[in-house]
Design a protein around this motif. Structure first.
Motif, PDB file in Angstrom:
ATOM      1  N   ALA A 179      65.226  23.559  26.488  1.00 38.31           N
ATOM      2  CA  ALA A 179      65.560  22.094  27.157  1.00 38.31           C
ATOM      3  C   ALA A 179      65.417  21.042  25.973  1.00 38.31           C
ATOM      4  N   PHE A 180      64.247  21.294  25.141  1.00 37.72           N
ATOM      5  CA  PHE A 180      64.184  20.242  24.335  1.00 37.72           C
ATOM      6  C   PHE A 180      65.311  20.269  23.229  1.00 37.72           C
ATOM      7  N   CYS A 181      65.988  21.397  22.776  1.00 36.38           N
ATOM      8  CA  CYS A 181      67.038  21.495  22.037  1.00 36.38           C
ATOM      9  C   CYS A 181      68.096  20.927  22.493  1.00 36.38           C
ATOM     10  N   GLU A 182      68.209  21.031  23.723  1.00 39.74           N
ATOM     11  CA  GLU A 182      69.490  20.558  24.492  1.00 39.74           C
ATOM     12  C   GLU A 182      69.478  18.925  24.908  1.00 39.74           C
ATOM     13  N   GLN A 183      68.406  18.385  24.997  1.00 37.04           N
ATOM     14  CA  GLN A 183      68.343  16.874  25.242  1.00 37.04           C
ATOM     15  C   GLN A 183      67.473  16.313  24.490  1.00 37.04           C
ATOM     16  N   GLU A 184      68.012  15.183  23.940  1.00 32.15           N
ATOM     17  CA  GLU A 184      68.127  14.562  22.650  1.00 32.15           C
ATOM     18  C   GLU A 184      66.692  13.595  22.926  1.00 32.15           C
ATOM     19  N   THR A 185      66.503  12.938  24.015  1.00 35.02           N
ATOM     20  CA  THR A 185      65.238  12.222  24.230  1.00 35.02           C
ATOM     21  C   THR A 185      64.204  12.630  25.189  1.00 35.02           C
ATOM     22  N   ALA A 186      64.192  12.229  26.248  1.00 37.36           N
ATOM     23  CA  ALA A 186      63.123  12.500  27.436  1.00 37.36           C
ATOM     24  C   ALA A 186      63.805  13.794  27.962  1.00 37.36           C
ATOM     25  N   LEU A 187      62.673  14.515  28.282  1.00 34.07           N
ATOM     26  CA  LEU A 187      62.714  15.712  29.292  1.00 34.07           C
ATOM     27  C   LEU A 187      63.246  15.322  30.707  1.00 34.07           C
ATOM     28  N   THR A 188      64.192  15.963  31.032  1.00 34.78           N
ATOM     29  CA  THR A 188      64.887  15.979  32.338  1.00 34.78           C
ATOM     30  C   THR A 188      65.040  17.165  33.086  1.00 34.78           C
ATOM     31  N   LEU A 189      64.678  17.195  34.090  1.00 28.70           N
ATOM     32  CA  LEU A 189      64.652  18.674  34.988  1.00 28.70           C
ATOM     33  C   LEU A 189      65.155  18.120  36.383  1.00 28.70           C
ATOM     34  N   GLU A 190      66.209  18.762  36.350  1.00 23.73           N
ATOM     35  CA  GLU A 190      67.045  18.725  37.959  1.00 23.73           C
ATOM     36  C   GLU A 190      67.287  17.216  37.926  1.00 23.73           C
ATOM     37  N   GLY A 191      67.792  16.460  36.947  1.00 27.36           N
ATOM     38  CA  GLY A 191      68.102  14.971  36.962  1.00 27.36           C
ATOM     39  C   GLY A 191      66.811  14.259  37.205  1.00 27.36           C
ATOM     40  N   GLN A 192      65.431  14.753  37.080  1.00 34.77           N
ATOM     41  CA  GLN A 192      64.498  13.886  37.162  1.00 34.77           C
ATOM     42  C   GLN A 192      63.487  14.051  35.989  1.00 34.77           C
ATOM     43  N   ARG A 193      62.660  13.011  35.658  1.00 36.98           N
ATOM     44  CA  ARG A 193      61.845  13.074  34.517  1.00 36.98           C
ATOM     45  C   ARG A 193      60.457  13.453  35.439  1.00 36.98           C
ATOM     46  N   PRO A 194      60.019  14.441  34.962  1.00 37.62           N
ATOM     47  CA  PRO A 194      58.683  15.282  35.463  1.00 37.62           C
ATOM     48  C   PRO A 194      57.460  14.138  35.104  1.00 37.62           C
ATOM     49  N   LYS A 195      56.689  13.874  36.087  1.00 41.42           N
ATOM     50  CA  LYS A 195      55.618  13.073  35.735  1.00 41.42           C
ATOM     51  C   LYS A 195      54.494  13.687  35.113  1.00 41.42           C
ATOM     52  N   SER A 196      54.382  15.112  35.721  1.00 44.69           N
ATOM     53  CA  SER A 196      53.280  15.832  34.788  1.00 44.69           C
ATOM     54  C   SER A 196      53.723  17.316  34.628  1.00 44.69           C
ATOM     55  N   ALA A 197      52.900  17.948  33.915  1.00 43.50           N
ATOM     56  CA  ALA A 197      53.396  19.536  33.395  1.00 43.50           C
ATOM     57  C   ALA A 197      52.057  20.201  33.322  1.00 43.50           C
ATOM     58  N   ALA A 198      52.179  21.411  33.650  1.00 40.94           N
ATOM     59  CA  ALA A 198      51.134  22.423  33.439  1.00 40.94           C
ATOM     60  C   ALA A 198      51.459  23.761  32.521  1.00 40.94           C
ATOM     61  N   PHE A 199      50.816  23.859  31.548  1.00 43.32           N
ATOM     62  CA  PHE A 199      51.125  25.094  30.609  1.00 43.32           C
ATOM     63  C   PHE A 199      50.045  26.210  31.043  1.00 43.32           C
ATOM     64  N   ILE A 200      50.799  27.468  31.475  1.00 39.97           N
ATOM     65  CA  ILE A 200      49.747  28.546  31.556  1.00 39.97           C
ATOM     66  C   ILE A 200      49.895  29.581  30.279  1.00 39.97           C
ATOM     67  N   LEU A 201      48.668  29.824  29.859  1.00 34.34           N
ATOM     68  CA  LEU A 201      48.977  30.671  28.702  1.00 34.34           C
ATOM     69  C   LEU A 201      48.476  32.203  28.745  1.00 34.34           C
ATOM     70  N   CYS A 202      48.633  32.881  27.787  1.00 34.33           N
ATOM     71  CA  CYS A 202      48.598  34.443  27.814  1.00 34.33           C
ATOM     72  C   CYS A 202      49.522  35.009  29.063  1.00 34.33           C
ATOM     73  N   ILE A 203      50.572  34.452  29.362  1.00 36.76           N
ATOM     74  CA  ILE A 203      51.300  35.341  30.404  1.00 36.76           C
ATOM     75  C   ILE A 203      52.010  36.461  29.677  1.00 36.76           C
ATOM     76  N   GLY A 204      51.461  37.562  29.986  1.00 35.12           N
ATOM     77  CA  GLY A 204      52.032  38.837  29.311  1.00 35.12           C
ATOM     78  C   GLY A 204      51.338  39.143  28.193  1.00 35.12           C
ATOM     79  N   SER A 205      50.354  38.488  27.709  1.00 32.46           N
ATOM     80  CA  SER A 205      49.376  38.939  26.452  1.00 32.46           C
ATOM     81  C   SER A 205      48.111  38.926  27.057  1.00 32.46           C
TER      82      SER A 205
END
Lengths: 389, 1160
Positions: free
Chosen positions: B702-728
């Motif tokens: 998504a970063f590669c495809e979107q030049e500026t701000a991240l947009t998902l389903e036409g909306q700009r997310p306000k918050s994000a959560a990363f979960i690590l060690c998925i499959g590790s």
């Protein structure tokens, strides 16, 4: 243990003329091996231990006794070799045996006698071509059937798919047919033939004492065996261990020959067969006629003798599991060619070892079907001809 | 040591760079060599000078814990082996002299001025060493010398120095004697070191009962150092194991950490073992201070247990500070002289931390190891090889072109080895690795009494230069024609000793190694008596085998000097570029239609830590590849590979579209760079169901495809959560760490945070171990990225029906459940072996695969890019998860190793192959049928007569054919029937025969309860283990290296392959008195010889049938597959089998003969 001089004396080696007839006769030497019985005799006479040990050729002797028969001075070369091997073994020189020495290791373990072998499994074994029940007696009886080690051979040489047990089973079936319930003992041990002939007298004696006692305890008056090697061992080599009453010891072919009138045999088509005289049965014990009588009594069976037969027969070249090389192979191949040349479709033998070695020789991608021939034990043939099968 | 003896490597010690002119390809480097005062060429390292030297100096190698003389050898394995005089301590050179002494010194100096070279030791202030030295190696006239070297490239490998913990006063280092650094502990644990491997308190030399490790001292924000030192976590874990093994008196080991950075292959498993075996306690927290409690003479560590939420005062008898790595004092000056840059901390700077593994900021100058910042050993080794690969680019024209100038030591004239065996035995102390458990002198006595042994000695380090010299002396003095080294595993050290043999003309195959370290002292340390007995037997077996060893001559076949690189990702590109740049023909095959793999758009936007655009980096790499002359085949797959090192034949299939016939390509070496897959979290955490749950890869796209701000389903997310060690670090999947995900998540979180998105990272341990990553982590925290530490056994929950609305989980550090609302969930997915490619190449090349499913390197530290298959090398994630910089380093390393093969016209052939005695061959064709390498063939040797012949260049030396040959015509060289039989016989023919061999050993096995005072006469069964060289023997080595204790009653006989284990071996073992026999080999599909273990099963069936007929209990015979990685399993199998045999009692065959005969 006799020393070199004693070995030479007892084998009449001193009588040797140095004529070389033995070497000229020897199948191993004739197959091209650099091997000379004469030199061994001479070296023993001159007490040249090093010469005897030098080339390791002591193990090459088939102990088939062909040279003994031909020797003008009646030197017992076969006996001499046996003594020399014992001396060499006692000096710590163990021969490098084929199969990595597995069979000798096995026999030595049997000699220890501290395990309960599975010696009777074959009585109900799946290898039996005729699933009739075999009736035997584990301890006491008039007739002792000495099985030998066919169950081990079939297991160990499984890739050759041998069926030496079938001969063993056939022998019991024939006895049953004659109304005999033989003693087949779970406590039988290897007869020790191969250990004796490869020099291990100590293990041999353990086996001899045990087996003699076992048979004596059974009260048997007759001992029958299908194995030519077991027979020789029982008749000749166990003699010093016998005490008191000794049973009569016969080969299954002798036993069958004696009982031919009681056996009702039928023909199963016409078949030309040939017969391999095992060296132990023939030249060692002089038993040539009984197997031929039995074969002659089989309806529909025509015996065609090989070029060299009877006392002149060439052996299977594999006795004692200690000599197996290209020369042995060549002897076997020639023998199989002789068998084929008779026009026979079946090679009958009276020793399980012959079966194994001929089968092994037939595994040859280059010669292909040229030397292939069916090999069976003589008792199998008779049992197959039994009426009411 | 290898470097020291290499004919093309000159080692100049005691030297420094003082100037550098010129440019890449033609540098002129001035070096100054300080005087050693001992002539390297003359010194024999006898050590007599040390005995007489009256002066004591400091000892930087033993970090001051041990004093040393003014004349000394830095450490036992030092290269050169010559002694050196410390000018600051020597009376002849120092200023600390009395008037009288000074007068004498002046006299000497006057004599020197008058060019009188004949002043004697008597004229010196102190001439003891000169008098003691029998070879006249001492020379006080040495002056510093300068010379100029003309070189094409320069490698900087100056390493690091430790952070001075005195700067952090609260830890009490320097004030309290019982606060030591990790390096000081290391010297204590070292066998040849200060305390001979035992841990003591410096204050009273007593063994500490409670030890506390403090991590991150001077790192991760302390002492002005933001970076992480990478190696300290695993070092502390390893030390915790070592301490407990050496000194069972140590009752408690506590490790105070912040994030446990167990990022390497198998590291997490190692941590787990330290918890289980060493009962190491891990407490998360950094101590505030360490105080001394004078009344109790111990220390008190003040720390918060951040997971237990308690303030702790941990009493400790010894505190170990895991100190950070700091740049070397001289690094800045060296950088100035060489014209390269250093980073903000003073380490040598890489050209670009995101992509350059070994390039410095100047062309032709390379850097590897901890000179660029702290590294773990496997990475150092890979970088070193990588640097070598790059350095070669500037050496064109100087490369060794012919095998004759190669690494083979100038072959001495062959020694006369005729006559009966004359065996020499050397027992190695391996410092205290062996001698700490075993009584070495007793072993020597035992060995000396064995048949044909003419001399037996022991040595502190048999593999050291002095050890080797002593061996040479022994061989010459006693006219030895067989050599037995009782030391460590032949798998690592046989080459060293073989080389020494070759050097003096003793055929290297007349050497036998007895592994009393890995198989005795390491794994039976708790049962020294039993270990001693076992060592006796193993040595006896080794000597017995040695007596039957035969000299073998190496052959040669031509080498195809071209290479194949499989995979066009960054690893393949780098490896191909490096190899092609050296002038070798290289073919790079890529199955897709483009190069770049995971770096290619639209997969990756920026590289951490400096946010270099991936596209730009890739473009440059591809350009270099194209310029290198490598042939690149896109849309191409490898269909088949046959042959062996030097002579591989590769069938390539260009994709169907072109309809071209498959191309056949001959190559000498193959580099596998097929990469790894990413874990597919389908079905977990709402992935695939909730539209706003993405993987880290999808976010990157998504970063590669979107030049500026991240947009998902036409909306700009306000918050994000990363979960690590998925499959590790997942007990059900890949248990290792994927290494790249922490920094990647932080990089992505930083980008989101910058766009004004509230970002939270759910992590288990933050493992920012690459250059600049820790700084990035600190920056992310600084800008407001939130971090929540989650426990390993509880997975976070993604809430929401239609779309993810929040993440709920237990926050370990807060001690309560938290719910974080979010518009976007990013799953940081780990790596896994690429399939089906991994299986395909595993089948084609028979390269072993580890427990984790990734290809197994030959040795994690010594040979990280090589495989057990000669000529096949690993580059990048094919060997295990790693990030881009590490991948690039490994790719260059693989190229360097490939060039070692390609540099020669020929490949040397292993002489330890099968050979047929044509007089014994029955021409039955059994060998032809069973060999899948097609080595034996029936040949018509005279008209009508056939015999098998073995093609030595096809034969791999497994010996399976030998075990099947009915007539014994085939000899498996170096593992002959005679040799194996001799070992079996020797095992049972020992002097302790009949005396209840192991009855003494059983008592300390913790088996006998106090009630049973009388030792069980059958406490130790005799077990014979037949093991293949590659898997099961190696598995035992792994058990050894990991010190996994197991029962000591087995004796191992090594053969190359389980297919070699013939019925005769097993039956002989039973005959001689074995209570149990274990046949072991590689798992199915893993056989180094493809099929050997399948044949072993057939043989085993035969044995089992015969043993059943014989009446031995079936439980006495066992077949097990144990891989090289399964040290634990090896120990388990041994323990289980031993218990089983013990339950069965002694073999019935071990007593006196039974039955009638017994009375007779």
């Amino acid at each position: 243990m006799p020393d070199l001089a004693e070995a030479a004396r007892s084998a009449r080696a001193w009588a040797c003329y140095d004529c070389g007839k033995c070497t000229a006769t020897c199948p191993v030497a004739r197959a091209g091996a650099i091997y000379s019985p004469r030199r061994h005799v001479l070296a023993a006479n001159l007490r040249q231990r090093d010469e005897l040990a030098a080339d390791g050729s002591l193990a090459s002797c088939l102990t088939c006794s062909l040279c003994d028969r031909r020797c003008p001075a009646q030197v017992a070369y076969t006996d001499l070799v046996r003594e020399l091997r014992a001396l060499s073994y006692n000096a710590g020189a163990q021969p490098e045996c084929p199969h990595g020495g597995a069979l000798h290791a096995l026999m030595r373990m049997i000699a220890k006698g501290s395990t309960q072998q599975d010696r009777l499994g074959w009585l109900s074994g799946g290898q039996d071509a005729h699933p009739t029940r075999l009736v035997t007696e584990p301890q006491r009886g008039q007739v002792f059937y000495w099985t030998g080690c066919t169950m081990y051979y079939d297991a160990f040489f499984s890739d050759l798919q041998p069926a030496t047990l079938r001969g063993t089973q056939a022998a019991v079936r024939l006895m049953n047919a004659l109304g005999i319930t033989p003693v087949v003992s779970p406590n039988e041990r290897c007869c020790g033939h191969d250990l004796l002939w490869s020099g291990d007298r100590q293990s041999f004696e353990l086996l001899a004492r045990h087996n003699v006692q076992l048979v004596a305890d059974s009260g048997a008056e007759l001992l029958v065996t299908s194995c030519a090697e077991c027979l020789r061992t029982w008749k000749l080599d166990y003699a010093p261990f016998f005490g008191g009453k000794t049973p009569r010891i016969v080969h299954v072919s002798e036993f069958l020959a004696e009982n031919l009138p009681q056996l009702r045999l039928k023909a199963d088509g016409q078949r030309r067969i040939t017969f391999q005289d095992p060296c132990r049965l023939g030249r060692h014990l002089g038993i040539y006629a009984p197997p031929r009588q039995v074969l002659a009594a089989l309806p529909g069976v025509e015996l065609a003798e090989m070029r060299r037969c009877g006392p002149a027969a060439i052996c299977c070249a594999g006795g004692t599991w200690s000599n197996c090389d290209r020369f042995a192979k060549q002897i076997q191949v020639e023998r199989l060619r002789e068998a084929r040349a008779t026009g026979a479709t079946l090679l009958v033998t009276a020793c399980p070892k012959c079966q194994i070695h001929f089968r092994c020789a037939m595994k040859d991608p280059k010669l292909g079907t040229e030397i292939e021939i069916e090999v069976r034990d003589i008792a199998e043939l008779v049992a197959d001809a039994l009426e009411g099968n | 040591m290898d470097a020291g003896r290499h004919p093309l490597i000159e080692v100049v010690t005691g030297a420094e760079v003082i100037g550098c002119r010129g440019a890449a390809g033609d540098f002129r480097v001035r070096i100054r060599k300080s005087p050693r005062y001992v002539r390297e060429d003359a010194c024999v390292a006898c050590g007599q000078c040390v005995d007489v030297c009256p002066q004591v100096g400091g000892n930087e190698f033993d970090v001051g814990l041990k004093a040393r003389k003014a004349i000394y050898r830095p450490f036992p394995q030092s290269v050169p082996a010559a002694y050196v005089i410390d000018p600051a301590a020597c009376l002849n050179l120092s200023g600390f002299l009395s008037d009288k002494q000074r007068q004498r010194l002046e006299r000497v100096q006057k004599a020197k001025k008058r060019k009188r070279r004949d002043y004697g030791a008597g004229m010196l202030v102190c001439g003891h060493c000169m008098r003691a030295c029998e070879v006249g190696a001492i020379d006080f006239d040495m002056r510093p010398t300068e010379r100029e070297l003309n070189v094409g490239s320069i490698l900087v490998a100056v390493g690091f120095q430790e952070f001075d913990a005195r700067q952090l006063g609260n830890y009490g280092y320097g004030r309290f004697p019982n606060v030591v650094t990790s390096l000081e502990l290391e010297r204590m644990l070292n066998a040849s070191g200060v305390t001979r491997g035992h841990v003591v308190r410096p204050s009273d030399r007593r063994t500490p009962k409670r030890i506390v490790f403090v991590q991150c001292v001077g790192a991760r924000g302390e002492g002005g150092r933001p970076y992480c030192s990478r190696f300290c976590c695993m070092n502390a874990v390893k030390d915790s194991m070592l301490v407990r093994q050496h000194d069972p008196e140590v009752e408690e080991v506590t490790i105070l950490y912040t994030d446990l950075r167990a990022f390497g292959k198998g590291f997490d498993d190692f941590v787990q073992r330290s918890r289980e075996q060493a009962s190491a306690k891990y407490v998360r927290g950094r101590p505030a201070k360490i105080e001394r409690v004078p009344e109790e003479d111990n220390l008190l560590v003040f720390v918060e247990d951040t997971l237990g939420h308690r303030q702790l005062r941990i009493p400790a008898d010894l505190v170990v500070l895991s100190v950070a790595a700091a740049p070397n004092d001289g690094a800045a000056e060296l950088a100035r002289l060489l014209g390269i840059e250093t980073d903000q901390y003073g380490f040598i700077a890489r050209q670009d931390p995101a992509i350059s593994a070994v390039e410095s900021t100047r062309e032709g100058v390379f850097v590897c190891g901890s000179a660029v910042g702290p590294q773990v050993i496997p990475d150092c080794v890979a970088q070193a090889s990588a640097a070598a690969a790059r350095a070669q680019l500037f050496l064109t024209g100087h490369r060794v072109e012919s095998g004759s100038v190669g690494v083979s030591p100038a072959s001495a004239e062959a020694l006369d080895i005729s006559g009966p065996p004359r065996v020499g035995v050397m027992v190695c102390h391996c410092g205290i690795n062996i001698a700490g458990v075993l009584d070495v002198e007793d072993l020597v006595r035992h060995a000396a009494a064995l048949p044909d042994v003419v001399v037996a000695r022991h040595h502190m380090f048999a593999c050291s230069a002095t050890g080797q010299e002593e061996l040479v002396e022994l061989v010459r003095e006693h006219k030895l024609n067989r050599l037995v080294i009782a030391a460590c595993t032949p798998r690592t050290h046989e080459p060293v000793f073989r080389e020494t043999c070759a050097r003096i003309g003793l055929n290297p195959y007349l050497l036998e190694m007895v592994n009393i370290r890995d198989q005795c002292s390491w794994v039976h340390a708790k049962q020294p008596e039993a270990a001693q007995q076992k060592a006796h037997t193993l040595i006896r077996m080794g000597v017995a085998r040695a007596r039957h060893l035969e000299p073998l001559q190496e052959g040669e076949v031509p080498m195809t000097r071209a290479a194949l690189v499989v995979g066009g990702g960054i690893a393949g590109i780098q490896a191909a570029t490096d190899l092609a740049g050296q002038g070798f023909p290289v073919t790079l095959v890529e199955k897709t239609d483009h190069l770049g793999g995971r770096l290619a758009a639209p997969n990756l936007k920026h590289l951490y830590p400096n946010l270099r655009p991936a596209a730009e980096v890739l473009e440059k790499k591809i350009e270099l590849l194209q310029r290198s002359g490598a042939r690149v085949l896109l849309n191409t797959e490898v269909e088949n590979i046959s042959g062996f090192v030097g002579n591989f034949e590769v069938t390539l299939n260009q994709n169907a579209k072109r309809k071209r016939a498959p191309e056949t390509l001959p190559v000498g070496a193959i580099i596998l760079a097929i990469g790894a897959d990413l874990y597919d979290p389908a079905g977990r955490y709402g992935y695939g169901k909730l539209p706003n749950v993405l993987t880290s890869e999808e976010l990157e796209r998504a970063f590669c495809e979107q030049e500026t701000a991240l947009t998902l389903e036409g909306q700009r997310p306000k918050s994000a959560a990363f979960i690590l060690c998925i499959g590790s670090r997942d007990p059900e999947g890949f248990t290792g760490c994927s290494r790249y995900c922490c920094p990647t998540a932080i990089k992505q979180a930083t980008l989101l945070c910058r766009q004004g998105i509230d970002t939270t990272i759910f992590y288990r341990d933050i493992r920012t171990i690459s250059t600049g990553a820790e700084e990035m982590y600190r920056a992310a925290r600084g800008m407001g990225v939130l971090f929540v530490r989650i426990p390993p056994d509880e997975k976070p929950e993604v809430l929401g029906r239609e779309r993810a609305e929040a993440v709920r989980c237990y926050d370990e550090l807060l001690g309560r459940r938290v719910e974080v609302p979010t518009d976007l969930v990013v799953l940081s997915v780990g790596m896994r072996p690429r399939q089906p490619d991994t299986s395909q190449f595993h089948d084609l090349l028979k390269v072993s695969v580890g427990l984790d499913g990734f290809f197994l390197e030959r040795h994690p530290e010594l040979a990280p890019v090589e495989t057990a298959v000669e000529g096949v090398l690993l580059a990048g994630t094919v060997q295990g998860p790693k990030d881009i910089v590490d991948t690039v380093a490994q790719a260059s390393a693989a190229a360097a190793k490939a060039s070692v093969y390609l540099a020669y016209d020929t490949v040397r052939l292993n002489p330890a192959v099968a050979v047929v005695d044509e007089d014994r061959c029955r021409a039955c064709g059994t060998c032809v049928d069973i060999c899948q390498f097609r080595a034996p063939q029936l040949v018509e040797i005279e008209p009508g007569r056939y015999a098998a012949r073995v093609n030595a260049s096809l034969c791999k030396g497994c010996g399976t054919c030998a075990s099947w040959c009915p007539s014994g015509a085939i000899t498996a060289r170096h593992f002959t029937d005679r040799q194996v039989h001799a070992m079996i016989d020797a095992l049972f023919d020992g002097p302790e025969k009949g005396s209840g061999v192991f009855s003494g050993a059983g008592r300390d096995m913790g088996m006998a309860t106090p009630a049973e005072k009388t030792p069980d006469p059958f406490s130790g069964p005799n077990i014979v283990v037949f093991a293949c060289n590659w898997c099961s023997y190696a598995g035992a080595d792994t058990a050894g290296v990991s010190r996994i204790q197991h029962q000591p009653h087995f004796r191992m006989i090594r053969v190359m392959c389980s297919g070699r284990i013939q019925p005769g071996f097993v039956l002989r073992a039973f005959e001689k008195g074995a209570d149990g026999v274990l046949v072991s080999g590689c798992h199915f599909g893993d056989c180094h010889y493809v099929f050997g273990n399948e044949r072993a099963v057939e043989q085993f069936e035969k044995i089992r049938n015969v043993v059943r007929l014989l009446g031995l209990e079936e439980g006495r015979l066992r077949l097990e597959w144990i891989s090289a990685a399964e040290g634990n399993r090896f120990a388990e199998v041994i323990n289980e089998f031993t218990d089983q045999i013990r339950a069965l009692g002694p073999s019935p065959l071990t007593g006196k003969p039974q039955g009638v005969a017994a009375d007779a």
